[in-house]
Design a protein around this motif. Sequence first.
Motif, short mmCIF file in Angstrom:
data_model
loop_
_atom_site.label_atom_id
_atom_site.label_comp_id
_atom_site.label_asym_id
_atom_site.label_seq_id
_atom_site.Cartn_x
_atom_site.Cartn_y
_atom_site.Cartn_z
N ASP A 25 0.87 -1.19 0.00
CA ASP A 25 0.00 0.00 0.00
C ASP A 25 0.90 1.23 0.00
N ARG A 28 -0.90 4.93 1.79
CA ARG A 28 0.39 5.20 2.35
C ARG A 28 0.78 4.18 3.43
N ASN A 83 -2.07 8.80 8.77
CA ASN A 83 -1.32 7.69 8.17
C ASN A 83 -0.16 8.25 7.36
N THR A 102 -6.32 1.33 8.55
CA THR A 102 -6.43 2.23 7.40
C THR A 102 -7.48 1.67 6.43
N ASN A 104 -7.53 0.62 3.29
CA ASN A 104 -7.27 -0.56 2.46
C ASN A 104 -6.05 -1.38 2.91
N GLY A 105 -4.99 -0.71 3.35
CA GLY A 105 -3.72 -1.39 3.64
C GLY A 105 -3.84 -2.45 4.72
N HIS A 204 -5.72 7.68 -6.26
CA HIS A 204 -5.56 7.97 -4.82
C HIS A 204 -4.53 9.08 -4.60
O1 3SL Z 1 -5.99 2.90 2.05
C1 3SL Z 1 -5.16 2.88 2.95
O2 3SL Z 1 -4.94 1.91 3.64
C2 3SL Z 1 -4.44 4.16 3.26
O3 3SL Z 1 -3.08 3.96 3.14
C3 3SL Z 1 -5.02 5.32 2.54
S1 3SL Z 1 -4.29 6.86 2.88
O4 3SL Z 1 -3.16 7.04 2.02
O5 3SL Z 1 -3.90 6.96 4.27
O6 3SL Z 1 -5.30 7.85 2.56
#
Ligand code: 3SL
Length: 244
Positions: A25, A28, A83, A102, A104-105, A204
Amino acid sequence: MKISVYHAPEEFPTAGTFDCAIAIDVLRATTTMCCALEAGADSVQAFSDLDELMTTSEEWAADKRVRIGERGGKMMPGCDLGNSPLEVTRDAVAGRRLFMSTTNGTRALNKIKPVTMVLTAALTNRQAVVDFLKDEQPGAIAMVSSGWEGSYSLEDTVCAGAVIDGLMPVLPKDWMGNDEAVAAHALFVQWRDSLDVLLQQASHGQRLLGLGNTADLEFCAKLDIVNTIPIQREPGILIAHARG
Ligand code: 3SL
């Protein structure tokens, strides 16, 4: 080594047998994880669910924990940090466990946690991951992009391609586990000299730029600047593996 790439956690085959699974990811979460562990964080515990994060982290002394919660690119109420890889400084994280959820990560990590060898990759720690895989020689490797809410993301795919590119000199002729792996490598070959531009064009990346995270984007695009690999010690908990 045989490498497969999956564009989203939902695509990771539960019935597949992999010796090693790698969550990616770039924007971030996995960039933040390797930076935090390199800055001396004790460990990272990943949660899909924010309420569960809050309850579990309550059991830790306040000066031994950092709560990182993000949804839609924004820091969640009750958390200490959003994050951002730029916020996980030595002062903020050394000796502490990061409790992290977070969009998605951490979902990607949750999906692959039953695999025996689990690590995370970002552009920043790409070479460290490559060196680790060269040493360990896992047979079947899955690289799982976090994507965005189930769909494809350019930045995670280009990172999978960057890892493949680093391994290329030692890969056998039949290294490709699926077509996605070949496409990921081609994407990296095309963009290797302008990863910052690719991240700015990614959907993103655009979302984060809209939220004012320009410095994060620039940082996340840097290749091979972090020597630490987050590696799973027990399901859902990652510790630092430093490059020798
Ligand atoms: O999606 C995620 O897990 C994040 O890393 C998204 S963000 O970059 O913190 O917005």
